[in-house]
Design an enzyme around this catalytic site. Structure first.
Site, mmCIF file in Angstrom:
data_model
loop_
_atom_site.group_PDB
_atom_site.id
_atom_site.type_symbol
_atom_site.label_atom_id
_atom_site.label_comp_id
_atom_site.label_asym_id
_atom_site.label_seq_id
_atom_site.Cartn_x
_atom_site.Cartn_y
_atom_site.Cartn_z
ATOM 1 C CB SER A 128 41.263 41.934 37.800
ATOM 2 O OG SER A 128 40.790 41.192 36.607
ATOM 3 C CB CYS A 163 38.502 48.361 44.724
ATOM 4 S SG CYS A 163 37.362 49.376 45.097
ATOM 5 C CG PHE A 221 35.319 38.180 44.829
ATOM 6 C CD1 PHE A 221 35.540 38.366 46.152
ATOM 7 C CD2 PHE A 221 36.576 38.588 43.907
ATOM 8 C CE1 PHE A 221 36.619 38.451 46.740
ATOM 9 C CE2 PHE A 221 37.659 38.706 44.705
ATOM 10 C CZ PHE A 221 37.992 38.817 46.066
#
Ligand code: NAD
Length: 469
Positions: free
Chosen positions: A204, A259, A127
């Site tokens: 993830s 990230c 996302f």
């Protein structure tokens, strides 16, 4: 989908069914023979056109990004710059896709390497970068002669929906690029299809691991980029003012949902620790937390919006609770943060734990929010070992003016992307992007020249012609 700043529903997007996903894959498969035979110089003409259109729509797409994910406008524009860069790099495919030829690999025999497209590729997106992450792959897949099916994140389908409208305008042959929406049902349909040759996954670590295992079982190519916990190591000779400013934008930009966001600061030496704790907490208090589309803050560089959902917010609050319970000192508490006029928004204020020890849950877990932990190390060796003992290995940076420390850090820190005096060492599209260990389950990184290996098969030819008698 809703606006995480206000909680208002901003659009509705139909979720694709398994059958619709299969139709998209079949369309991509049907388009492959003609597309792969289209000269590469022709294929990239579509990308030049797309670049031109997207540049003209930068502001519109950036605002959509802000609305659906809650990052600041400068962050959204920076994301769009990376989109453009990736298309620019892929426009060089007539040069980049060239193979090799070895004349005389043996007596009267030549060797040759052809770099051929494989077929249909799929992408499963996270996302947090609804435009940039898909563009780590899409332009390269298409320019190399493959066809594509991309699954946007269910949490932020709007940006790719808008970009797909512009992709449609460049007139690519039907089936070359396809967008599907949905959750793991759609992701699994992509991974289970024997027509799909490879998957690029970004998300993830637990899901990345599943994707890697699933693709390995069916001998599909895969890239699976996972989560992160990025460390910033501050050396005693760091330039404090610049360092603090840089760390603040790394830790709180996009509300810590990058990230490559830093979320653990390691200070080398007692004095550095004390100075950094004091100055970082002071600067954290000054971060503007707001709806990034509020005209009063739209021009500010360091605005922190909400996190993506109430679920994400609840997880962050649980992790703060865990940090308190395991004995870390909560020096700045972002819980209960309310932005006036946005009472339904998913806001968490800047949160800082000091006195954190390696191995505490707040240090080992990817919290993916504006929560920063500060640790102390006695030496650079100890700081590097804190990084190297962590399961995640996406990025890490050091702040120092000393070339010896910097070089040692570059060589010894076991992470995919290293920064020196750069809080977010996310490489430009001309260089590869990717992590190590639990942050990446595959050896081919995203974007740039590197990803071309993922989208092409090396076919090695050995040939000879006999002399006519
Ligand atoms: P996520 O893992 O929840 O979801 C990612 C994608 O996988 C989504 O499209 C989702 O629909 C799909 N998905 C979810 N569960 C699945 C399952 N069981 N099987 C198949 N597909 C499934 O991640 P997210 O919350 O959307 O994104 C945030 C995460 O992404 C963070 O961990 C972040 O660090 C990571 N991320 C990593 C990079 C990188 O380059 N390493 C870049 C961006 C984001």
């Amino acid at each position: 989908m809703d606006n995480p700043s206000t909680g208002e529903v901003i659009a509705q997007v139909p979720l694709s069914t398994e059958a619709e996903t299969s139709r998209a894959i079949e369309a991509a498969q049907a388009a492959f023979p003609a597309w792969s035979q289209t000269p590469v110089a022709r294929r990239v003409l579509y990308l030049y056109e797309l670049l031109h259109i997207l540049r003209g729509k930068e502001e519109e797409i950036s605002r959509t990004l802000v609305e659906e994910i809650g990052k600041s406008l400068p962050d959204a524009r920076a994301e769009m710059k990376r989109v453009f860069e990736n298309v620019e790099v892929a426009c060089g495919m007539p040069v980049l896709q060239q193979g090799d030829k070895l004349i005389g690999s043996s007596f009267d025999i030549d060797g040759e390497v052809l770099r051929l497209p494989l077929g249909v590729f799929g992408m499963i997106a996270p996302f947090n970068f609804p435009a940039m992450v898909p563009f780590w792959f899409i332009p390269y897949a298409i320019a190399t002669g493959n066809t594509y099916v991309m699954k946007a994140s269910k949490q932020v389908p709007g940006t790719m929906q808008m970009i797909t409208k512009y992709i449609d305008q460049v007139g690519l042959p039907a089936g070359v690029f396809n967008l599907v929406n949905g959750d793991k049902t759609v992701a699994n349909a992509l991974m289970d299809s024997p027509l799909v040759k490879g998957i690029s996954f970004v998300g993830s670590t637990p899901v990345a691991r599943q994707v890697a295992e699933k693709c390995a079982r069916t001998n599909k190519r895969f890239q699976a980029m996972g989560g992160a916990k990025n460390h910033l190591v501050v050396m005693p000779d760091a330039r404090i003012e610049d360092t603090i400013r840089n760390m603040i934008s790394s830790c709180y930009g996009c509300a810590g949902q990058r990230c490559m966001a830093a979320s653990a600061i390691v200070c080398v030496g007692d004095d550095t620790y004390e100075t950094i704790c004091r100055e970082f907490i002071k600067a954290s208090r000054e971060v503007i937390v707001a709806n990034p589309l509020d005209p009063k803050v739209a021009r500010e560089q360091m605005v922190m919006g909400p996190v993506i959902s109430d679920k994400a917010r609840q997880f962050i609050l649980e992790m703060i609770e865990a940090g308190i319970n395991e004995g870390a000192a909560l020096s700045l508490d972002g819980r209960g943060f309310v932005v006036k006029g946005c009472e339904k928004g998913h806001f968490v204020g800047p949160t800082v734990f000091i006195d954190v020890k390696p191995g505490m849950k707040v240090h080992t877990t990817e919290i993916f929010g504006p929560v920063v932990v500060i640790l102390k190390a006695g030496s650079l060796d100890e700081a590097i070992s804190i990084i190297n003992n962590h399961q995640y290995a996406n990025g890490a940076s050091t702040y120092t003016q000393n070339g010896y420390y910097a070089r040692k850090f570059k060589v010894e820190a076991e992470v995919g992307m290293v920064g020196v005096n750069i809080g977010i060492p996310a490489p430009v599209a001309y260089l590869p992007f990717g992590g190590m260990k639990a942050s990446q389950f595959a050896d081919i990184k995203a974007q740039g020249k590197a990803v071309i290996n993922f989208f092409t098969e090396d076919k090695i030819i050995t040939e000879r012609y006999w002399k006519e008698p």
